[in-house]
Scaffold this motif. Structure first.
Motif, PDB file in Angstrom:
ATOM      1  N   HIS A  12       0.847  -1.204   0.000  1.00  0.00           N
ATOM      2  CA  HIS A  12       0.000   0.000   0.000  1.00  0.00           C
ATOM      3  C   HIS A  12       0.876   1.247   0.000  1.00  0.00           C
ATOM      4  O   HIS A  12       0.626   2.201  -0.751  1.00  0.00           O
ATOM      5  N   HIS A  13       1.914   1.243   0.823  1.00  0.00           N
ATOM      6  CA  HIS A  13       2.854   2.355   0.907  1.00  0.00           C
ATOM      7  C   HIS A  13       3.512   2.602  -0.448  1.00  0.00           C
ATOM      8  O   HIS A  13       3.580   3.733  -0.933  1.00  0.00           O
ATOM      9  N   ASP A  14       4.014   1.531  -1.064  1.00  0.00           N
ATOM     10  CA  ASP A  14       4.678   1.650  -2.366  1.00  0.00           C
ATOM     11  C   ASP A  14       3.726   2.213  -3.421  1.00  0.00           C
ATOM     12  O   ASP A  14       4.121   3.023  -4.254  1.00  0.00           O
ATOM     13  N   TYR A  20       1.785   9.322  -6.180  1.00  0.00           N
ATOM     14  CA  TYR A  20       2.206  10.713  -6.042  1.00  0.00           C
ATOM     15  C   TYR A  20       3.297  11.066  -7.045  1.00  0.00           C
ATOM     16  O   TYR A  20       3.307  12.160  -7.604  1.00  0.00           O
ATOM     17  N   GLU A  21       4.218  10.151  -7.288  1.00  0.00           N
ATOM     18  CA  GLU A  21       5.270  10.403  -8.264  1.00  0.00           C
ATOM     19  C   GLU A  21       4.692  10.561  -9.671  1.00  0.00           C
ATOM     20  O   GLU A  21       5.142  11.398 -10.445  1.00  0.00           O
ATOM     21  N   LYS A  22       3.661   9.773 -10.005  1.00  0.00           N
ATOM     22  CA  LYS A  22       3.001   9.897 -11.315  1.00  0.00           C
ATOM     23  C   LYS A  22       2.356  11.266 -11.481  1.00  0.00           C
ATOM     24  O   LYS A  22       2.219  11.764 -12.589  1.00  0.00           O
ATOM     25  N   LYS A  23       1.920  11.859 -10.374  1.00  0.00           N
ATOM     26  CA  LYS A  23       1.296  13.186 -10.412  1.00  0.00           C
ATOM     27  C   LYS A  23       2.340  14.301 -10.442  1.00  0.00           C
ATOM     28  O   LYS A  23       1.998  15.481 -10.441  1.00  0.00           O
ATOM     29  N   TYR A  25       4.841  14.749  -8.120  1.00  0.00           N
ATOM     30  CA  TYR A  25       5.396  15.099  -6.816  1.00  0.00           C
ATOM     31  C   TYR A  25       6.754  14.429  -6.636  1.00  0.00           C
ATOM     32  O   TYR A  25       6.986  13.324  -7.102  1.00  0.00           O
ATOM     33  N   ASN A  26       7.645  15.116  -5.955  1.00  0.00           N
ATOM     34  CA  ASN A  26       8.970  14.589  -5.654  1.00  0.00           C
ATOM     35  C   ASN A  26       8.896  13.956  -4.268  1.00  0.00           C
ATOM     36  O   ASN A  26       8.983  14.642  -3.265  1.00  0.00           O
ATOM     37  N   VAL A  27       8.725  12.650  -4.208  1.00  0.00           N
ATOM     38  CA  VAL A  27       8.497  11.949  -2.947  1.00  0.00           C
ATOM     39  C   VAL A  27       9.798  11.322  -2.458  1.00  0.00           C
ATOM     40  O   VAL A  27      10.476  10.625  -3.202  1.00  0.00           O
ATOM     41  N   LYS A  28      10.124  11.591  -1.200  1.00  0.00           N
ATOM     42  CA  LYS A  28      11.278  10.964  -0.550  1.00  0.00           C
ATOM     43  C   LYS A  28      10.756  10.227   0.677  1.00  0.00           C
ATOM     44  O   LYS A  28       9.922  10.744   1.411  1.00  0.00           O
ATOM     45  N   ILE A  65      13.517  15.722   9.868  1.00  0.00           N
ATOM     46  CA  ILE A  65      13.963  17.059   9.472  1.00  0.00           C
ATOM     47  C   ILE A  65      15.383  17.012   8.919  1.00  0.00           C
ATOM     48  O   ILE A  65      15.679  17.615   7.883  1.00  0.00           O
ATOM     49  N   GLU A  66      16.266  16.282   9.593  1.00  0.00           N
ATOM     50  CA  GLU A  66      17.643  16.193   9.107  1.00  0.00           C
ATOM     51  C   GLU A  66      17.703  15.558   7.722  1.00  0.00           C
ATOM     52  O   GLU A  66      18.469  15.998   6.868  1.00  0.00           O
ATOM     53  N   GLU A  67      16.888  14.550   7.484  1.00  0.00           N
ATOM     54  CA  GLU A  67      16.849  13.939   6.149  1.00  0.00           C
ATOM     55  C   GLU A  67      16.318  14.940   5.131  1.00  0.00           C
ATOM     56  O   GLU A  67      16.837  15.054   4.027  1.00  0.00           O
ATOM     57  N   GLY A  68      15.279  15.675   5.493  1.00  0.00           N
ATOM     58  CA  GLY A  68      14.727  16.672   4.583  1.00  0.00           C
ATOM     59  C   GLY A  68      15.738  17.745   4.220  1.00  0.00           C
ATOM     60  O   GLY A  68      15.784  18.209   3.069  1.00  0.00           O
TER      61      GLY A  68
END
Length: 141
Positions: A12-14, A20-23, A25-28, A65-68
Motif C-alpha cells: 500500500h505504501h509503495d 504521487y510520483e506519477k502526479k 510530486y517529488n516523494v522521498k 527534518i535532518e533527512e529533509g
C-alpha cells in the motif's frame, strides 16, 4: 519479512508513493532502519509513558527534518581550520525558512530550530469552510 500484514502495508505504501510520483510530486521516504522501526515501536505502544512518547517522537521528528535538509541546495565553501589548514565543505545555498501548519506541524518546530539555527518559521492555519466543507488557508506572520 514474512508477515502478510507487513507485506500488505508495504505494498500500500509503495502504491501511494508511485501514485504521487506519477502526479509529478517529488516523494522521498525515510528508509525503514532498525532505529526508525524501534522509534515507531515505542511511540505506537499503548503502554509507553507520555514522557517517553514525547522524547522518542521528538527523536523521530529530528531524523525526518535532518533527512529533509539533505535535499536543499548547497554550495561549496572553503574555510580555514584552527590549525591553519583549509577545508572544503558546504553550506546552504540560500537562507531557509520553515512553514508550520497550526495544530499539526507545530510539534516539528523545535526539531527544526535544533538543527537550523536562527531559522524563520511562518505559520498557516488550514480550516474547513463550514458551508462548503472545503479547506481554506489562513496565513499568520
Amino acid at each position: 519479512m514474512n508477515n502478510p500484514v507487513v507485506k500488505e502495508v508495504q505494498a500500500h505504501h509503495d502504491k501511494l508513493v508511485e501514485d504521487y510520483e506519477k502526479k509529478g510530486y517529488n516523494v522521498k521516504v525515510l528508509p525503514s532502519t532498525h532505529q526508525i522501526r524501534g522509534l515507531h515501536t515505542i511511540i505506537r505502544n499503548k503502554d509507553t509513558p507520555r514522557a517517553d512518547f514525547v522524547f522518542y517522537s521528538d527523536r523521530l521528528i529530528r531524523l525526518l527534518i535532518e533527512e529533509g535538509l539533505n535535499y536543499l541546495p548547497f554550495k561549496t565553501v572553503t574555510v580555514t581550520t584552527p590549525t591553519g589548514a583549509t577545508y572544503e565543505g558546504v553550506q546552504w545555498a540560500s537562507k531557509i525558512c520553515g512553514v508550520s501548519i497550526v495544530r499539526a506541524g507545530e510539534s516539528m518546530e523545535t526539531g527544526l530550530r535544533e538543527v537550523a539555527k536562527s531559522v524563520k518559521i511562518g505559520k498557516i492555519l488550514i480550516q474547513r469552510d463550514e458551508e462548503t466543507a472545503l479547506p481554506t488557508v489562513k496565513r499568520r506572520p
